[in-house]
Design an enzyme around this catalytic site. Structure first.
Site, PDB file in Angstrom:
ATOM      1  N   SER A 127       0.831  -1.206   0.000  1.00  0.00           N
ATOM      2  CA  SER A 127       0.000   0.000   0.000  1.00  0.00           C
ATOM      3  C   SER A 127       0.862   1.252   0.000  1.00  0.00           C
ATOM      4  O   SER A 127       1.975   1.266   0.543  1.00  0.00           O
ATOM      5  CB  SER A 127      -0.844  -0.029   1.283  1.00  0.00           C
ATOM      6  N   TYR A 152      -2.127  -1.271  10.813  1.00  0.00           N
ATOM      7  CA  TYR A 152      -2.351  -1.758   9.443  1.00  0.00           C
ATOM      8  C   TYR A 152      -1.132  -1.440   8.574  1.00  0.00           C
ATOM      9  O   TYR A 152      -0.611  -2.297   7.854  1.00  0.00           O
ATOM     10  CB  TYR A 152      -3.612  -1.120   8.839  1.00  0.00           C
ATOM     11  N   LYS A 156       1.890  -3.911   6.443  1.00  0.00           N
ATOM     12  CA  LYS A 156       2.330  -3.851   5.042  1.00  0.00           C
ATOM     13  C   LYS A 156       3.846  -3.681   4.967  1.00  0.00           C
ATOM     14  O   LYS A 156       4.525  -4.330   4.175  1.00  0.00           O
ATOM     15  CB  LYS A 156       1.616  -2.699   4.315  1.00  0.00           C
TER      16      LYS A 156
HETATM   17  P1  NAD Z   1     -11.129  -6.844   0.886  1.00  0.00           P
HETATM   18  O1  NAD Z   1     -11.390  -6.790   2.351  1.00  0.00           O
HETATM   19  O2  NAD Z   1     -12.249  -6.557  -0.034  1.00  0.00           O
HETATM   20  O3  NAD Z   1     -10.551  -8.296   0.491  1.00  0.00           O
HETATM   21  C1  NAD Z   1      -9.723  -9.031   1.347  1.00  0.00           C
HETATM   22  C2  NAD Z   1     -10.275 -10.450   1.374  1.00  0.00           C
HETATM   23  O4  NAD Z   1      -9.433 -11.268   2.203  1.00  0.00           O
HETATM   24  C3  NAD Z   1     -11.679 -10.524   1.972  1.00  0.00           C
HETATM   25  O5  NAD Z   1     -12.538 -11.202   1.070  1.00  0.00           O
HETATM   26  C4  NAD Z   1     -11.500 -11.301   3.274  1.00  0.00           C
HETATM   27  O6  NAD Z   1     -12.622 -12.102   3.574  1.00  0.00           O
HETATM   28  C5  NAD Z   1     -10.240 -12.118   3.000  1.00  0.00           C
HETATM   29  N1  NAD Z   1      -9.468 -12.454   4.196  1.00  0.00           N
HETATM   30  C6  NAD Z   1      -8.993 -11.596   5.146  1.00  0.00           C
HETATM   31  N2  NAD Z   1      -8.333 -12.265   6.094  1.00  0.00           N
HETATM   32  C7  NAD Z   1      -8.357 -13.579   5.744  1.00  0.00           C
HETATM   33  C8  NAD Z   1      -7.828 -14.763   6.323  1.00  0.00           C
HETATM   34  N3  NAD Z   1      -7.170 -14.747   7.501  1.00  0.00           N
HETATM   35  N4  NAD Z   1      -8.023 -15.931   5.688  1.00  0.00           N
HETATM   36  C9  NAD Z   1      -8.692 -15.982   4.509  1.00  0.00           C
HETATM   37  N5  NAD Z   1      -9.235 -14.895   3.924  1.00  0.00           N
HETATM   38  C10 NAD Z   1      -9.070 -13.700   4.535  1.00  0.00           C
HETATM   39  O7  NAD Z   1      -9.883  -5.912   0.602  1.00  0.00           O
HETATM   40  P2  NAD Z   1      -9.335  -5.340  -0.786  1.00  0.00           P
HETATM   41  O8  NAD Z   1      -9.697  -3.928  -0.879  1.00  0.00           O
HETATM   42  O9  NAD Z   1      -9.689  -6.277  -1.874  1.00  0.00           O
HETATM   43  O10 NAD Z   1      -7.772  -5.397  -0.472  1.00  0.00           O
HETATM   44  C11 NAD Z   1      -6.967  -6.479  -0.907  1.00  0.00           C
HETATM   45  C12 NAD Z   1      -5.551  -6.269  -0.422  1.00  0.00           C
HETATM   46  O11 NAD Z   1      -5.062  -5.029  -0.936  1.00  0.00           O
HETATM   47  C13 NAD Z   1      -5.386  -6.191   1.085  1.00  0.00           C
HETATM   48  O12 NAD Z   1      -4.185  -6.828   1.441  1.00  0.00           O
HETATM   49  C14 NAD Z   1      -5.300  -4.704   1.354  1.00  0.00           C
HETATM   50  O13 NAD Z   1      -4.582  -4.436   2.531  1.00  0.00           O
HETATM   51  C15 NAD Z   1      -4.549  -4.240   0.125  1.00  0.00           C
HETATM   52  N6  NAD Z   1      -4.782  -2.824  -0.198  1.00  0.00           N
HETATM   53  C16 NAD Z   1      -6.063  -2.383  -0.373  1.00  0.00           C
HETATM   54  C17 NAD Z   1      -6.300  -1.047  -0.668  1.00  0.00           C
HETATM   55  C18 NAD Z   1      -7.701  -0.523  -0.808  1.00  0.00           C
HETATM   56  O14 NAD Z   1      -7.896   0.682  -0.661  1.00  0.00           O
HETATM   57  N7  NAD Z   1      -8.698  -1.342  -1.104  1.00  0.00           N
HETATM   58  C19 NAD Z   1      -5.219  -0.175  -0.833  1.00  0.00           C
HETATM   59  C20 NAD Z   1      -3.922  -0.669  -0.666  1.00  0.00           C
HETATM   60  C21 NAD Z   1      -3.722  -2.009  -0.359  1.00  0.00           C
HETATM   61  C1  WQD Z   2      -9.543   9.596   0.574  1.00  0.00           C
HETATM   62  C2  WQD Z   2      -9.738  11.084   0.860  1.00  0.00           C
HETATM   63  C3  WQD Z   2     -10.295  11.538   3.154  1.00  0.00           C
HETATM   64  C4  WQD Z   2     -14.228   9.728   3.281  1.00  0.00           C
HETATM   65  C5  WQD Z   2      -6.909   4.584   2.619  1.00  0.00           C
HETATM   66  C6  WQD Z   2      -5.806   3.971   3.439  1.00  0.00           C
HETATM   67  C7  WQD Z   2      -4.644   3.618   2.557  1.00  0.00           C
HETATM   68  C8  WQD Z   2      -5.108   2.754   1.401  1.00  0.00           C
HETATM   69  C9  WQD Z   2      -6.201   3.411   0.646  1.00  0.00           C
HETATM   70  C10 WQD Z   2      -5.020   0.452   2.149  1.00  0.00           C
HETATM   71  C11 WQD Z   2      -9.102  11.518   2.188  1.00  0.00           C
HETATM   72  C12 WQD Z   2     -11.415  11.950   2.228  1.00  0.00           C
HETATM   73  C13 WQD Z   2     -12.985  10.168   2.862  1.00  0.00           C
HETATM   74  C14 WQD Z   2     -15.245  10.684   3.538  1.00  0.00           C
HETATM   75  C15 WQD Z   2     -13.716  12.425   2.902  1.00  0.00           C
HETATM   76  N1  WQD Z   2      -5.655   1.504   1.875  1.00  0.00           N
HETATM   77  N2  WQD Z   2     -12.740  11.493   2.686  1.00  0.00           N
HETATM   78  N3  WQD Z   2     -14.948  11.998   3.326  1.00  0.00           N
HETATM   79  O1  WQD Z   2      -7.399   7.473   3.607  1.00  0.00           O
HETATM   80  O2  WQD Z   2      -6.490   8.100   1.305  1.00  0.00           O
HETATM   81  O3  WQD Z   2      -6.426   5.780   2.057  1.00  0.00           O
HETATM   82  O4  WQD Z   2      -7.292   3.708   1.553  1.00  0.00           O
HETATM   83  O5  WQD Z   2      -3.866   0.227   2.088  1.00  0.00           O
HETATM   84  O6  WQD Z   2      -3.729   2.943   3.338  1.00  0.00           O
HETATM   85  O7  WQD Z   2      -5.393   4.902   4.420  1.00  0.00           O
HETATM   86  O8  WQD Z   2      -8.599   6.756   1.487  1.00  0.00           O
HETATM   87  O9  WQD Z   2     -10.886   6.827   0.605  1.00  0.00           O
HETATM   88  O10 WQD Z   2     -10.538   6.903   3.114  1.00  0.00           O
HETATM   89  O11 WQD Z   2      -9.914   8.862   1.744  1.00  0.00           O
HETATM   90  O12 WQD Z   2     -13.514  13.627   2.746  1.00  0.00           O
HETATM   91  O13 WQD Z   2     -16.361  10.341   3.937  1.00  0.00           O
HETATM   92  O14 WQD Z   2     -11.154  11.325   0.996  1.00  0.00           O
HETATM   93  O15 WQD Z   2     -10.162  12.441   4.208  1.00  0.00           O
HETATM   94  O16 WQD Z   2      -8.614  12.817   2.013  1.00  0.00           O
HETATM   95  P1  WQD Z   2      -7.189   7.143   2.198  1.00  0.00           P
HETATM   96  P2  WQD Z   2     -10.062   7.269   1.769  1.00  0.00           P
END
Ligand code: NAD
Ligand code: WQD
Length: 349
Positions: A127, A152, A156
């Protein structure tokens, strides 16, 4: 090739499975215990691709179950894409042990099995959170990582470290950490998208759910940032573009193009977009007016982050297909699909 996708029922995992099934001959098998998703995701994947994906409902934190119920039964696996993790930044602050336990034990068990069963290709979901409040924008893969603000974020950073340490000891093991920026949007069909359990935290699902009356308020968190309109800047990247990067990353590992056996890639669009610009893009594509409120900054938010994605575009040959308006219109299409399902219409949900 047979590819294990962990977290295949989740937001990014399900879009990646769709891309693999649509664009390659790989066989996909998933592990997901539905901690943050539902089995119906596989019905939606089938409706889109025509293919049924086998999922093992296994908790990755149980090594014996993973080994005995998956690896011993499934036979050889050629590559692993590891999405499964808990991802709510705020929740990780209040439940740190749960986050370390789930995200790190899950990764370690998977790597133990990868070593035991000779799986040599591994792609890890990292991330942009590892960059923290970086001084220089856009961030490149050489921008120093910072002490994460949340447990969290630590999972990562530590996950990346475990992989790079393992790669040093095992030269036939190839791993990539892909640092996603802000994944948004839904499949172009509008039949698969983000469906967080409970009230969403991320901006785009809040916007679409607010527009449908599922949540009562939409607050812009912070209007006094030093940006062009005072609201925070992020790099919103379409989930289908993120998904496709995984197919390219598998190819990159498979064709042994990598100069070293561990590497890191930024997956962002390269564009910094403000919160108000996101809201206006939604208003434009939906022809709706959002009655949002302006509020104070949200604790822990950085002012600005966006990616230099040139490493992924040049080495993985990653070409972006979608922009912010595509992301907002697909997210809205998906929300309307969910509204239909809620009203009792028969859709694969
Ligand atoms: P998500 O929660 O939709 O998907 C994660 C899936 O993993 C879920 O379906 C959950 O049921 C499963 N899971 C969690 N723990 C488990 C376990 N112990 N055993 C088996 N299954 C398990 O999340 P996402 O948005 O698809 O994110 C996927 C990956 O990308 C994650 O590692 C997340 O940290 C990373 N990531 C997401 C974002 C984002 O904003 N969505 C941004 C950066 C990184
Ligand atoms: C985006 C912008 C909020 C909701 C997160 C994790 C990051 C990564 C991606 C996993 C920010 C603003 C939001 C609302 C708002 N995930 N906002 N009103 O915080 O950039 O990133 O998701 O790895 O690690 O921190 O994403 O979508 O929450 O926010 O104004 O109701 O929108 O303040 O500026 P963020 P977000």
């Amino acid at each position: 090739m047979k590819i294990l996708v962990t977290g295949g029922a989740g937001y990014i995992g399900s879009h990646t499975i769709i891309d693999i099934l649509d664009n390659t001959d790989h066989e996909v098998v998933s592990i997901d215990n539905f901690l943050n998703s539902d089995p119906e995701t596989f019905e939606r994947i089938k409706a889109i691709t025509g293919k049924q994906v086998r999922n093992y409902n296994i908790d990755l934190t149980s090594y014996s179950t993973l080994k005995n119920e998956f690896f011993l039964k499934e036979g050889h696996i050629d590559g692993i894409i590891h999405f499964a993790a808990l991802k709510a930044v705020g929740e990780s602050v209040t439940k740190p042990v749960m986050y370390y336990q789930n995200n790190l034990n899950g990764l370690i068990n998977l790597l133990k099995c990868a070593q035991k069963f000779d799986v040599d290709s591994f792609i890890f979901s990292s991330s942009c959170t590892v960059y923290g409040n970086a001084e220089q924008q856009p961030v490149t893969e050489l921008t120093p990582t910072q002490t994460p603000e949340s447990p969290y974020g630590y999972t990562k950073l530590v996950g990346e470290k475990i992989l790079s340490d393992l790669a040093k000891t095992k030269l036939d093991f190839q791993a990539l950490s892909l640092r996603y920026f802000n994944p948004v949007g839904a499949h172009i069909s509008g039949m698969n998208g983000e469906l967080p359990k409970g009230r969403p935290n991320n901006l785009v699902p809040v916007v679409t759910q607010f527009a449908s009356g599922w949540v009562d308020d939409l607050v812009v968190h912070g209007t006094d940032y030093e940006t062009r309109d005072g609201t925070a800047i992020r790099d919103y990247i379409h989930v289908s573009d993120i998904a496709h990067a995984h197919v390219l990353a598998l190819e990159y590992l498979n064709t042994k193009k990598a100069a070293s056996n561990y590497d890191v890639f930024n997956l962002g669009s390269g564009n910094g977009v403000t919160v108000l610009e996101v809201l206006h893009a939604f208003e434009k594509v939906s022809s709706l007016k959002l009655d949002y409120q302006l509020g104070p900054r949200r604790e822990g938010d950085v002012e600005m982050i966006y990616a230099d994605n040139s490493k992924a575009t040049s080495l993985l040959n990653w070409e972006l297909q979608f922009g912010i308006e595509d992301a907002m219109s697909s997210a809205w299409k998906w929300q309307k699909f969910l509204n239909k399902a809620k009203s009792g219409d028969k859709v694969p949900l």
